[in-house]
Motif scaffolding. Structure first.
Motif, PDB file in Angstrom:
ATOM      1  N   LEU A 180       0.672  -1.075   0.082  1.00 19.18           N
ATOM      2  CA  LEU A 180       0.084  -0.129  -0.165  1.00 19.18           C
ATOM      3  C   LEU A 180       0.950   1.344   0.035  1.00 19.18           C
ATOM      4  O   LEU A 180       0.640   2.143  -0.909  1.00 19.18           O
ATOM      5  CB  LEU A 180      -0.948   0.010   1.295  1.00 19.18           C
ATOM      6  N   GLY A 181       2.161   1.277   0.839  1.00 18.40           N
ATOM      7  CA  GLY A 181       2.881   2.266   0.696  1.00 18.40           C
ATOM      8  C   GLY A 181       3.470   2.544  -0.632  1.00 18.40           C
ATOM      9  O   GLY A 181       3.610   3.845  -1.030  1.00 18.40           O
ATOM     10  N   MET A 182       3.966   1.719  -0.995  1.00 15.50           N
ATOM     11  CA  MET A 182       4.420   1.695  -2.505  1.00 15.50           C
ATOM     12  C   MET A 182       3.496   2.140  -3.719  1.00 15.50           C
ATOM     13  O   MET A 182       3.807   3.124  -4.322  1.00 15.50           O
ATOM     14  CB  MET A 182       5.309   0.342  -2.922  1.00 15.50           C
ATOM     15  N   SER A 183       2.372   1.670  -3.466  1.00 15.77           N
ATOM     16  CA  SER A 183       1.197   2.096  -4.582  1.00 15.77           C
ATOM     17  C   SER A 183       0.753   3.598  -4.030  1.00 15.77           C
ATOM     18  O   SER A 183       0.667   4.345  -5.032  1.00 15.77           O
ATOM     19  CB  SER A 183       0.078   1.340  -4.229  1.00 15.77           C
ATOM     20  N   ALA A 184       0.824   4.152  -2.924  1.00 13.80           N
ATOM     21  CA  ALA A 184       0.615   5.652  -2.733  1.00 13.80           C
ATOM     22  C   ALA A 184       1.900   6.405  -3.142  1.00 13.80           C
ATOM     23  O   ALA A 184       1.561   7.220  -3.683  1.00 13.80           O
ATOM     24  CB  ALA A 184       0.600   5.535  -1.054  1.00 13.80           C
ATOM     25  N   ALA A 185       3.164   5.847  -3.139  1.00 10.78           N
ATOM     26  CA  ALA A 185       4.205   6.603  -3.490  1.00 10.78           C
ATOM     27  C   ALA A 185       4.118   6.725  -5.256  1.00 10.78           C
ATOM     28  O   ALA A 185       4.506   7.572  -5.964  1.00 10.78           O
ATOM     29  CB  ALA A 185       5.403   5.880  -3.207  1.00 10.78           C
ATOM     30  N   LEU A 186       3.587   5.557  -5.764  1.00 18.51           N
ATOM     31  CA  LEU A 186       3.310   5.709  -7.171  1.00 18.51           C
ATOM     32  C   LEU A 186       2.474   6.504  -7.696  1.00 18.51           C
ATOM     33  O   LEU A 186       2.417   7.364  -8.415  1.00 18.51           O
ATOM     34  CB  LEU A 186       2.803   4.212  -7.715  1.00 18.51           C
ATOM     35  N   LEU A 187       1.104   6.311  -7.028  1.00 20.65           N
ATOM     36  CA  LEU A 187      -0.142   7.221  -7.583  1.00 20.65           C
ATOM     37  C   LEU A 187       0.130   8.513  -7.142  1.00 20.65           C
ATOM     38  O   LEU A 187      -0.122   9.659  -8.031  1.00 20.65           O
ATOM     39  CB  LEU A 187      -1.263   6.554  -6.956  1.00 20.65           C
ATOM     40  N   LEU A 188       0.600   9.039  -5.756  1.00 18.01           N
ATOM     41  CA  LEU A 188       0.789  10.546  -5.536  1.00 18.01           C
ATOM     42  C   LEU A 188       2.249  11.105  -5.790  1.00 18.01           C
ATOM     43  O   LEU A 188       2.156  12.184  -5.781  1.00 18.01           O
ATOM     44  CB  LEU A 188       0.426  10.480  -3.944  1.00 18.01           C
ATOM     45  N   GLY A 189       2.951  10.454  -6.271  1.00 19.91           N
ATOM     46  CA  GLY A 189       4.289  10.953  -6.723  1.00 19.91           C
ATOM     47  C   GLY A 189       4.499  10.936  -8.190  1.00 19.91           C
ATOM     48  O   GLY A 189       4.955  11.941  -8.579  1.00 19.91           O
ATOM     49  N   VAL A 190       4.019  10.076  -8.868  1.00 18.80           N
ATOM     50  CA  VAL A 190       4.063  10.453 -10.515  1.00 18.80           C
ATOM     51  C   VAL A 190       3.208  11.283 -10.919  1.00 18.80           C
ATOM     52  O   VAL A 190       3.537  11.815 -11.997  1.00 18.80           O
ATOM     53  CB  VAL A 190       3.947   8.801 -11.014  1.00 18.80           C
ATOM     54  N   LEU A 191       1.800  11.225 -10.627  1.00 21.19           N
ATOM     55  CA  LEU A 191       0.843  11.895 -11.253  1.00 21.19           C
ATOM     56  C   LEU A 191       1.031  13.459 -10.885  1.00 21.19           C
ATOM     57  O   LEU A 191       1.548  13.844  -9.840  1.00 21.19           O
ATOM     58  CB  LEU A 191      -0.479  11.629 -10.817  1.00 21.19           C
ATOM     59  N   PRO A 192       0.944  14.141 -11.920  1.00 21.23           N
ATOM     60  CA  PRO A 192       1.261  15.594 -11.796  1.00 21.23           C
ATOM     61  C   PRO A 192       0.502  16.362 -10.631  1.00 21.23           C
ATOM     62  O   PRO A 192      -0.915  15.758 -10.710  1.00 21.23           O
ATOM     63  CB  PRO A 192       1.008  16.211 -13.124  1.00 21.23           C
ATOM     64  N   VAL A 193       0.764  17.257  -9.899  1.00 22.61           N
ATOM     65  CA  VAL A 193      -0.301  17.976  -8.874  1.00 22.61           C
ATOM     66  C   VAL A 193      -1.344  18.512  -9.514  1.00 22.61           C
ATOM     67  O   VAL A 193      -2.454  18.381  -8.795  1.00 22.61           O
ATOM     68  CB  VAL A 193       0.842  18.908  -7.903  1.00 22.61           C
ATOM     69  N   SER A 194      -1.263  19.090 -10.615  1.00 24.89           N
ATOM     70  CA  SER A 194      -2.177  19.875 -11.116  1.00 24.89           C
ATOM     71  C   SER A 194      -3.454  18.860 -11.464  1.00 24.89           C
ATOM     72  O   SER A 194      -4.632  19.504 -11.674  1.00 24.89           O
ATOM     73  CB  SER A 194      -1.867  20.726 -12.360  1.00 24.89           C
ATOM     74  N   HIS A 195      -3.261  17.618 -11.558  1.00 28.54           N
ATOM     75  CA  HIS A 195      -4.262  16.755 -12.140  1.00 28.54           C
ATOM     76  C   HIS A 195      -5.066  15.967 -10.914  1.00 28.54           C
ATOM     77  O   HIS A 195      -5.828  15.246 -11.215  1.00 28.54           O
ATOM     78  CB  HIS A 195      -3.763  15.621 -13.013  1.00 28.54           C
TER      79      HIS A 195
END
Length: 269
Positions: free
Chosen positions: A192-207
């Motif tokens: 779950l922690g790695m998935s959070a780093a993937l989704l919240l770190g890779v996706l642009p903040v403006s999106h």
């Protein structure tokens, strides 16, 4: 006939207790644990690097087809987030599984008998796992900069981002593995922690919607992503970069202290 009196036998004097050996100091114990963990993980180094790097490169290829080539701000977050994802895969996910397995199989009893400080065990294991992330993060950053035509003049900042973000994520991963009641839960928390780093770190903040941005601010790796993403601009805001790295360092100290407390708790129960 007279009986000869035998003098009473006296017990020999008790021997003085032998002095105990001096307690191991933190830095030598940390170096010993680090070398032992590094030698143990050396067999799995190539598969580990390949999996972590291949996953991040796959994310880059996927996002290259989604992000507009002219959207430089989004490209900055994609490349920075994919590079830090290598750290999250190893320091957070695998370390949570490692300590969860040690606790489930009784492996912590071995470390508990060693005359070394608890902090050296946690820091040594975290540093050994994080040592494998720098080559993969560099390869991912180079590939991402080539895909999105980003400058490489400030790639050296990754040398500060990886250890600081790695410390924060490694402490969190170790705490998850040591506090989880079962090995399966430790594995789930790491995933779950790695998935959070993937989704919240890779996706642009403006999106991202505002509630998700608040969750993103709670993730330790976010500040490593922010620091690295800022360096792709023509004139980086170095004060903001140092601020993000400072947050990473502070969170790293707090998470490693929590992992040390969790280790003591797990070995004394």
């Amino acid at each position: 006939m007279t009986l000869l009196s035998v003098p009473p036998q006296t017990a020999p004097p008790a021997a003085a207790p032998a002095p105990l050996a001096p307690a191991a100091r933190l830095l030598p114990a940390l170096a010993a644990v680090y070398r032992a963990q590094l030698a143990r993980a050396r067999v799995a180094r190539i598969p580990l690097l390949f999996v972590a790097t291949f996953q991040s490169l796959g994310i880059l290829v996927m996002m290259r087809g989604v992000v507009d080539p002219g959207d430089n701000a989004s490209a900055h977050y994609v490349v920075a987030g994919s590079s830090v994802l290598v750290v999250a895969f190893v320091a957070l996910n695998l370390l949570a599984q490692y300590f969860g397995r040690l606790r489930a199989t009784g492996g912590l009893d071995h470390y508990a008998t060693l005359p070394v400080p608890a902090a050296s065990v946690v820091l040594g294991a975290a540093a050994a796992f994080a040592s494998f992330t720098l080559p993969g993060a560099l390869v991912t950053a180079l590939a991402g900069a080539w895909m999105f035509a980003l400058p490489l003049a400030h790639l050296w900042v990754l040398l500060a981002v990886v250890p600081l973000a790695g410390a924060a994520l490694a402490g969190l991963g170790a705490a998850c593995g040591l506090l989880a009641p079962r090995q399966e839960i430790a594995t789930m928390l790491g995933q779950l922690g790695m998935s959070a780093a993937l989704l919240l770190g890779v996706l642009p903040v403006s999106h991202l919607p505002q509630p998700v941005r608040w969750l993103r601010d709670l993730l330790p790796s976010t500040y490593g992503v922010e620091a690295f993403a800022r360096t792709f601009t023509a004139s980086p805001d170095w004060a903001a970069v140092l601020g993000d790295l400072g947050v990473c360092a502070g969170v790293g100290l707090a998470s490693l202290a929590m992992a040390t407390w969790a280790y003591r708790r797990a070995t004394t129960r």
